[in-house]
Scaffold this active site. Structure first.
Site, PDB file in Angstrom:
ATOM      1  N   ASP A 268       0.791  -1.247   0.000  1.00  0.00           N
ATOM      2  CA  ASP A 268       0.000   0.000   0.000  1.00  0.00           C
ATOM      3  C   ASP A 268       0.823   1.296   0.000  1.00  0.00           C
ATOM      4  O   ASP A 268       0.516   2.226   0.762  1.00  0.00           O
ATOM      5  CB  ASP A 268      -0.957   0.010   1.211  1.00  0.00           C
ATOM      6  CG  ASP A 268      -1.985  -1.114   1.177  1.00  0.00           C
ATOM      7  OD1 ASP A 268      -1.952  -1.943   0.259  1.00  0.00           O
ATOM      8  OD2 ASP A 268      -2.836  -1.165   2.101  1.00  0.00           O
TER       9      ASP A 268
ATOM     10  N   LYS B  28      -7.095  -4.996  -2.840  1.00  0.00           N
ATOM     11  CA  LYS B  28      -7.848  -5.490  -1.678  1.00  0.00           C
ATOM     12  C   LYS B  28      -8.738  -4.387  -1.144  1.00  0.00           C
ATOM     13  O   LYS B  28      -8.460  -3.212  -1.373  1.00  0.00           O
ATOM     14  CB  LYS B  28      -6.885  -5.989  -0.605  1.00  0.00           C
ATOM     15  CG  LYS B  28      -5.926  -4.920  -0.121  1.00  0.00           C
ATOM     16  CD  LYS B  28      -4.891  -5.473   0.814  1.00  0.00           C
ATOM     17  CE  LYS B  28      -4.010  -4.370   1.369  1.00  0.00           C
ATOM     18  NZ  LYS B  28      -4.721  -3.333   2.122  1.00  0.00           N
TER      19      LYS B  28
ATOM     20  N   CYS C  82      -1.962  -2.595   7.740  1.00  0.00           N
ATOM     21  CA  CYS C  82      -1.890  -3.557   6.630  1.00  0.00           C
ATOM     22  C   CYS C  82      -0.610  -4.395   6.628  1.00  0.00           C
ATOM     23  O   CYS C  82      -0.659  -5.576   6.289  1.00  0.00           O
ATOM     24  CB  CYS C  82      -2.108  -2.846   5.309  1.00  0.00           C
ATOM     25  SG  CYS C  82      -3.828  -2.281   5.161  1.00  0.00           S
TER      26      CYS C  82
HETATM   27  C1  VGL Z   1      -4.681   0.757   5.691  1.00  0.00           C
HETATM   28  C2  VGL Z   1      -6.269   1.648   7.074  1.00  0.00           C
HETATM   29  C3  VGL Z   1      -7.223   1.507   6.095  1.00  0.00           C
HETATM   30  C4  VGL Z   1      -3.253   0.367   5.500  1.00  0.00           C
HETATM   31  C5  VGL Z   1      -5.627   0.608   4.712  1.00  0.00           C
HETATM   32  O1  VGL Z   1      -2.798   0.268   4.339  1.00  0.00           O
HETATM   33  O2  VGL Z   1      -2.555   0.163   6.531  1.00  0.00           O
HETATM   34  N1  VGL Z   1      -5.010   1.272   6.872  1.00  0.00           N
HETATM   35  N2  VGL Z   1      -6.896   0.984   4.914  1.00  0.00           N
END
Ligand code: VGL
Ligand code: ZN
Length: 197
Positions: free
Chosen positions: A9, A106, A151
């Site tokens: 991410d 995701k 994540c």
């Molecule tokens: C994430 C919160 C919501 C992350 C993703 O990538 O850690 N955190 N969505």
């Protein structure tokens, strides 16, 4: 044994100026790019929510961002709207190398969040990454990216439970650190047998 680098991410919304900015999120990009050449396989994950996703505070009347609600699958933090499919915020950081082998998206199921690269937050619905890795004979994983306490943590713990050898390169991660989440994540990863280097 074959090794994969899993880059979690590294997207605009998790970098400074983004909707769910992680402090220093952009500082890890150059180091991640440099590390990519050392691996047989590089896999990127991309948080990828439809507008109105159930993990957004804006989808729950009267709820503030960073509050927690009970979902059918357990407690869920409500986030600011972020990583909406096709938006600038959902795109990878502009300087990130994106010539990896696989991009796994995701969080696209409107009713379930997905922190982990392996399972949605019901801990049951698979993303398919496990099968991809196993059929390619990959059994050692190094994880980097954002956010360490969400994540990256969920992905690393799931991978260790599935029997992969997992190392998190802490210097190539940054944390949200909300309400004790970083401390809990470090403990959870250690308990699961994840090496945090
Ligand atoms: C994430 C919160 C919501 C992350 C993703 O990538 O850690 N955190 N969505
Ligand atoms: Zn998300």
């Amino acid at each position: 044994m074959s090794d994969a680098l899993i880059v979690i991410d590294v997207q605009n919304d998790f970098c400074p100026g983004g909707a769910l900015a992680v402090a220093g999120g952009d500082e890890i990009v150059a180091g991640i790019n440099a590390l990519m050449g050392d691996f047989d396989s590089v896999i990127l994950t991309q948080d990828w929510h439809p507008a109105g996703h159930s993990s957004f505070a804006s989808s729950h009347a009267g709820a503030a961002p960073m509050s927690v609600v009970d979902m059918p699958y357990g407690p869920q933090v409500l986030w600011p709207d972020h990583c909406i499919q096709g938006s600038h915020g959902a795109a990878f950081h502009n300087d990130l190398r994106v010539d990896g082998d696989l991009i796994i998206r995701k969080g696209f199921n409107p009713a379930i969040d997905s922190y982990s690269a392996f399972f949605e937050n019901d801990h049951t619905t698979p993303t398919g990454l496990e099968g991809y890795l196993r059929t390619r004979g990959i059994d050692r994983l190094v994880m980097v990216g954002l956010a360490l306490d969400f994540c990256v943590n969920y992905s690393a713990v799931d991978a260790a439970k599935l029997g992969f050898d997992v190392t998190v390169r802490r210097d190539l991660t940054r944390a949200i650190d909300f309400d004790g989440s970083l401390e809990a994540a470090l403990k959870g990863m250690a308990d699961a047998g994840v090496a945090v280097a």
